[in-house]
Design a protein around this motif. Sequence first.
Motif, PDB file in Angstrom:
ATOM      1  N   LYS A  83       0.836  -1.205   0.000  1.00  0.00           N
ATOM      2  CA  LYS A  83       0.000   0.000   0.000  1.00  0.00           C
ATOM      3  C   LYS A  83       0.877   1.264   0.000  1.00  0.00           C
ATOM      4  O   LYS A  83       0.598   2.239  -0.715  1.00  0.00           O
ATOM      5  N   LYS A  84       1.958   1.223   0.791  1.00  0.00           N
ATOM      6  CA  LYS A  84       2.873   2.370   0.836  1.00  0.00           C
ATOM      7  C   LYS A  84       3.523   2.593  -0.533  1.00  0.00           C
ATOM      8  O   LYS A  84       3.692   3.718  -0.999  1.00  0.00           O
ATOM      9  N   TRP A  88       4.900  -3.184  12.895  1.00  0.00           N
ATOM     10  CA  TRP A  88       3.672  -3.229  13.688  1.00  0.00           C
ATOM     11  C   TRP A  88       3.414  -1.944  14.442  1.00  0.00           C
ATOM     12  O   TRP A  88       2.247  -1.587  14.655  1.00  0.00           O
ATOM     13  N   SER A  89       4.471  -1.225  14.803  1.00  0.00           N
ATOM     14  CA  SER A  89       4.196   0.042  15.493  1.00  0.00           C
ATOM     15  C   SER A  89       3.523   1.013  14.523  1.00  0.00           C
ATOM     16  O   SER A  89       2.617   1.756  14.892  1.00  0.00           O
ATOM     17  N   THR A  90       3.911   0.956  13.233  1.00  0.00           N
ATOM     18  CA  THR A  90       3.282   1.832  12.235  1.00  0.00           C
ATOM     19  C   THR A  90       1.887   1.313  11.867  1.00  0.00           C
ATOM     20  O   THR A  90       0.926   2.080  11.783  1.00  0.00           O
ATOM     21  N   GLU A  98      -1.807   3.107  12.036  1.00  0.00           N
ATOM     22  CA  GLU A  98      -2.495   3.537  10.801  1.00  0.00           C
ATOM     23  C   GLU A  98      -3.764   2.745  10.475  1.00  0.00           C
ATOM     24  O   GLU A  98      -4.626   3.229   9.755  1.00  0.00           O
ATOM     25  N   ALA A  99      -3.844   1.489  10.922  1.00  0.00           N
ATOM     26  CA  ALA A  99      -5.066   0.705  10.656  1.00  0.00           C
ATOM     27  C   ALA A  99      -5.867   0.620  11.948  1.00  0.00           C
ATOM     28  O   ALA A  99      -5.449  -0.068  12.893  1.00  0.00           O
ATOM     29  N   PRO A 100      -7.013   1.325  12.023  1.00  0.00           N
ATOM     30  CA  PRO A 100      -7.723   1.458  13.307  1.00  0.00           C
ATOM     31  C   PRO A 100      -8.034   0.121  13.981  1.00  0.00           C
ATOM     32  O   PRO A 100      -7.900   0.003  15.191  1.00  0.00           O
ATOM     33  N   VAL A 101      -8.402  -0.929  13.205  1.00  0.00           N
ATOM     34  CA  VAL A 101      -8.799  -2.174  13.886  1.00  0.00           C
ATOM     35  C   VAL A 101      -7.594  -2.929  14.455  1.00  0.00           C
ATOM     36  O   VAL A 101      -7.762  -3.888  15.199  1.00  0.00           O
TER      37      VAL A 101
END
Length: 576
Positions: free
Chosen positions: A359-360, A522-524, A528-531
Motif C-alpha cells: 500500500k505504501k 507493527w508500530s506503524t 495507521e489501521a484502526p482495527v
Amino acid sequence: MSSVPAKPADLVTVNIDGKDIAVPKGTNVIEAAKLLGIEIPHYCYHPKLSVVGNCRMCLIEMGLPAVDPATKAPIMDPASGKQKVNWMPRAQIGCATNAMPGLHIRTNSPMVKECREGVTEFLLINHPLDCPICDQAGECKLQEHSTAYGRGYSRFVENKNVKPKRTQLGPRVTLDDERCILCSRCIRFSKEVAKDDVLGFIDRGSYSTLTCYPGKKLENNYSLNTVDICPVGALTSTDFRFKMRVWFLKETPSIDTESSVGANTVVWSREGVIYRITPRQNDAVNDTWMTDSGRLLYKQVRSEDRLLVAAINGGTSAYDMAMKAASDLLRASLSAGASGEVRIVGSGRSSVEEQFLTKKLAAALKAPVALVSRVGKGDGILLSADRNPNVRGALVTGLISALPSQQLTSLAADIDAGKVKTVVAINEDLAAADLTAAQLAKVSVIYLGTHKNATSAAAKVVLPTLTVFEKSGTFVNQQFRLQKFTKAVPGPEGLADDLVTLANLAASAGAGALPSDLTGLWSTLAAEAPVLAGLSYAKLPATGAVLDSAAWAGLPFVEGETLHFKPAAVPAAANA
Ligand code: SF4
Ligand code: FES
C-alpha cells in the motif's frame, strides 16, 4: 435498557485423588483430572470425537457421597468428620464418566494400578513393541503407557497373531495391522468429522482387523488426520513414513495458506528441510484437524520451478542489481511525470505486513492496486471457497476497499489503451488472471514471486521472494481472526525477506524509509489501521485475535459455512 447478568457457568465440585476441583457440569473426568495435572491414561477417548469405551485403559475408581436411603441425610464418617463415600466395587471407565456434584475419583489406587497393568498386558498380546522400527516411535501412546503403567513383562507364551503389513488404505495412509489396538478413533473420525464413513472392523477377537468397506478407499482430503490420532503406530503417513525420527525435528507454528480458513499448523523441519506439516490445536478455527492438501504445501519449497535467483531481461542477476533495475524502472516512470503509468497487482496470499508495504509503494507511485480473487469449491469443513488466505488482510490494511475479482479486466483495458508502462506483480501470475502474452509484452513487468510462471518469463525484472515457510508475518482469516506464522526454514541463499524487498521498492519510489522488520512495521501498522490498534506481532496470542469486522460486514464474501464459521447474511443491497 435492561442488562441481564451473564449466567455463571454451572460449576460442580468433584474430588480427584483427594483434591477438590470445580469444573463445568458434564466435564469429562479425563479432562477434569488433566486440570489438576493428573493423567488418566487412555487410547480410544479423544476430546473431539464421540465416546465409545473400547480400550478400557482409562479405568478409575469412582464413588458418590453416602446418604441414608430413607431420609436422604448425609452419612458421616466419625473418624474424619466428613461425609462417607460409597465406592463402587469395580473399576469404571473414566472416559464415559462426566463430572457431577460430589463425585469422587481415585486414579492411582491399587485396584486402578492392577487394572491398567492387566489392560496393557492384554493389549500387548498381539501388538509388538517394535519401537526401533515402528514409525510412530516418539509419538506412540502404547510405548509411553506400557512403560508408565504396564507390568514390564508378559505371561503370553503362545504364538502372536500375525496380521497384514503395509496395507494401503488409501493414497496417503498405510496400515500396519498388527499394531492396531482397535480403538476405533480412525473410524469415528472418518464418519463424524470427515463425513466419509469408509472404515470399519471385520472379524472377531484377536482376528479383528481394520479395513475399508468393500469398494471404498480412505482417500478423502482429511485422511491423514487418522494418522495423527492413531494412538499407536498402526496408521502412518505414506509420505512421511520412515523419513525421520520425530525427536530430531524442530516444530514451528504456522498457518495453512490454501484457503481463508487459516487452519493452525506445525511445520516439522530439520537442518533447513521440511519433513511434514501437522495440525495445531485451535478450537476456534480447526479443532485439531487439517486437510491433506495443506500438508503437502511444503513441497513447493524445493519444487523444480522455484525461483532461486533474480533476473534482469531474462538473464540471471545478483539480487542487488535486480533491485536497482526495478528501482530505476519505477523512478523513470515517476520522473516522466505521468502518474498512473504504474499499476500494482497485489496479492491475497501476501501477509498483512507485505500488504501494508504494498500500500505504501502504491501510494508513493500513485498507482492503482488490483488483487486477484481465487475461488474454489468449499468443502464445509476446513477448505473454504476463498482460496486466498488473506483477502481480509488487504481490507484491514487498506490496500483494497472492495473484494477482488478473478480477472484483471480493467488493467488489461488500460494496457490496450496505452495508459500503462510498468506493472509490479506481487505473487500473482498475470497470465493466469487473463492477461495475454501480447499485453504483457507491451509493459515493463517487475515480478516478485516464489515460482516460475508466464509472468516471470515475460518480466523485465524478477525479484524472487520467500514461501510462507521461510518468513514470518500474519494473515487475517475468514473470521477476521489475525493469526501469525513463523519462519520454519531459511530461504534460498542470497534472497532478501519480502518485507525488505517491498520496503526498498517503496523507498525508491519516494515513500521514505520504512521499517522492514515485524516489530517496526507493527508500530506503524497499529497506528495507521484502526482495527489493529493495541495489537503487536510479538504479543499476538498463539490462537490469534479476532478483529472488529463491522466496517466490512456488508461485503459479499464468497465463503460458505465451514467447521467454525457461519457466513454473515449479506444485505441484499450489497449483492445488487
Ligand atoms: S488404526 Fe489406530 S486409530 Fe484406527 S482403530 Fe487401530 S489403533 Fe485405533
Ligand atoms: S479411553 Fe476410556 S475406554 Fe478407551
